[in-house]
Design a protein around this motif. Structure first.
Motif, PDB file in Angstrom:
ATOM      1  N   TRP A   1      35.137  50.954  36.965  1.00 25.01           N
ATOM      2  CA  TRP A   1      34.363  49.926  37.625  1.00 25.01           C
ATOM      3  C   TRP A   1      35.069  48.604  37.410  1.00 25.01           C
ATOM      4  O   TRP A   1      35.540  48.319  36.314  1.00 25.01           O
ATOM      5  CB  TRP A   1      32.943  49.838  37.056  1.00 25.01           C
ATOM      6  N   ARG A   2      35.153  47.836  38.494  1.00 22.90           N
ATOM      7  CA  ARG A   2      35.754  46.514  38.406  1.00 22.90           C
ATOM      8  C   ARG A   2      35.098  45.611  39.428  1.00 22.90           C
ATOM      9  O   ARG A   2      34.514  46.075  40.397  1.00 22.90           O
ATOM     10  CB  ARG A   2      37.252  46.568  38.652  1.00 22.90           C
ATOM     11  N   GLU A   3      35.200  44.328  39.168  1.00 15.37           N
ATOM     12  CA  GLU A   3      34.738  43.368  40.161  1.00 15.37           C
ATOM     13  C   GLU A   3      35.714  43.388  41.323  1.00 15.37           C
ATOM     14  O   GLU A   3      36.916  43.592  41.136  1.00 15.37           O
ATOM     15  CB  GLU A   3      34.664  41.969  39.556  1.00 15.37           C
ATOM     16  N   ARG A   4      35.214  43.180  42.517  1.00 16.15           N
ATOM     17  CA  ARG A   4      36.075  43.238  43.697  1.00 16.15           C
ATOM     18  C   ARG A   4      37.201  42.213  43.657  1.00 16.15           C
ATOM     19  O   ARG A   4      38.257  42.433  44.205  1.00 16.15           O
ATOM     20  CB  ARG A   4      35.249  43.027  44.962  1.00 16.15           C
ATOM     21  N   SER A   5      36.965  41.102  43.015  1.00 18.50           N
ATOM     22  CA  SER A   5      37.971  40.041  42.968  1.00 18.50           C
ATOM     23  C   SER A   5      39.029  40.286  41.889  1.00 18.50           C
ATOM     24  O   SER A   5      39.952  39.504  41.748  1.00 18.50           O
ATOM     25  CB  SER A   5      37.297  38.689  42.722  1.00 18.50           C
ATOM     26  N   SER A   6      38.912  41.382  41.151  1.00 19.80           N
ATOM     27  CA  SER A   6      39.824  41.659  40.041  1.00 19.80           C
ATOM     28  C   SER A   6      40.555  42.978  40.265  1.00 19.80           C
ATOM     29  O   SER A   6      40.058  43.874  40.929  1.00 19.80           O
ATOM     30  CB  SER A   6      39.038  41.745  38.730  1.00 19.80           C
ATOM     31  N   THR A   7      41.742  43.094  39.702  1.00 20.15           N
ATOM     32  CA  THR A   7      42.469  44.361  39.752  1.00 20.15           C
ATOM     33  C   THR A   7      42.331  45.142  38.448  1.00 20.15           C
ATOM     34  O   THR A   7      42.664  46.312  38.392  1.00 20.15           O
ATOM     35  CB  THR A   7      43.971  44.122  40.030  1.00 20.15           C
ATOM     36  N   ALA A   8      41.830  44.480  37.412  1.00 18.14           N
ATOM     37  CA  ALA A   8      41.686  45.132  36.111  1.00 18.14           C
ATOM     38  C   ALA A   8      40.278  45.723  35.965  1.00 18.14           C
ATOM     39  O   ALA A   8      39.289  45.022  36.168  1.00 18.14           O
ATOM     40  CB  ALA A   8      41.938  44.136  34.992  1.00 18.14           C
ATOM     41  N   PRO A   9      40.172  47.008  35.618  1.00 18.55           N
ATOM     42  CA  PRO A   9      38.840  47.593  35.449  1.00 18.55           C
ATOM     43  C   PRO A   9      38.132  47.066  34.207  1.00 18.55           C
ATOM     44  O   PRO A   9      38.749  46.839  33.175  1.00 18.55           O
ATOM     45  CB  PRO A   9      39.126  49.084  35.311  1.00 18.55           C
ATOM     46  N   GLU A  10      36.816  46.855  34.338  1.00 15.09           N
ATOM     47  CA  GLU A  10      35.997  46.471  33.188  1.00 15.09           C
ATOM     48  C   GLU A  10      35.538  47.711  32.432  1.00 15.09           C
ATOM     49  O   GLU A  10      35.311  47.654  31.234  1.00 15.09           O
ATOM     50  CB  GLU A  10      34.810  45.642  33.647  1.00 15.09           C
TER      51      GLU A  10
END
Length: 81
Positions: free
Chosen positions: A10-19
């Motif tokens: 899962w990641r924020e759409r604006s990020s490439t790094a998964p949370e």
């Protein structure tokens, strides 16, 4: 993933790094809708079948028309990578 294993990320759409980044083996997890008893709720859980670990997600897409199909595809991929 690049390591040959299935990952639930899962990641924020604006990020490439998964949370969140979980390795998943076939038949080890399920993604399912949580019955809240309230119309319009779109709460889902990623649940391991081998432990009590559960993670909850709220669908953010404006329309719910693809929810059921997306959940089906995700579960198919988890169990048949």
């Amino acid at each position: 993933g690049s390591d040959g294993l299935v990952h639930f990320q899962w990641r924020e759409r604006s990020s490439t790094a998964p949370e969140l980044n979980f390795m998943v083996f076939p038949q080890e997890a399920v993604f399912e809708k949580v019955p809240t008893g309230r119309d319009g709720d779109r709460i889902y859980q990623f649940k391991y079948t081998t432990t009590e670990r559960r993670y909850y997600f709220w669908m953010q897409e404006p329309l719910d028309t693809a929810d059921e199909d997306n959940v089906k595809k995700l579960n198919e991929y988890i169990n048949n990578p």
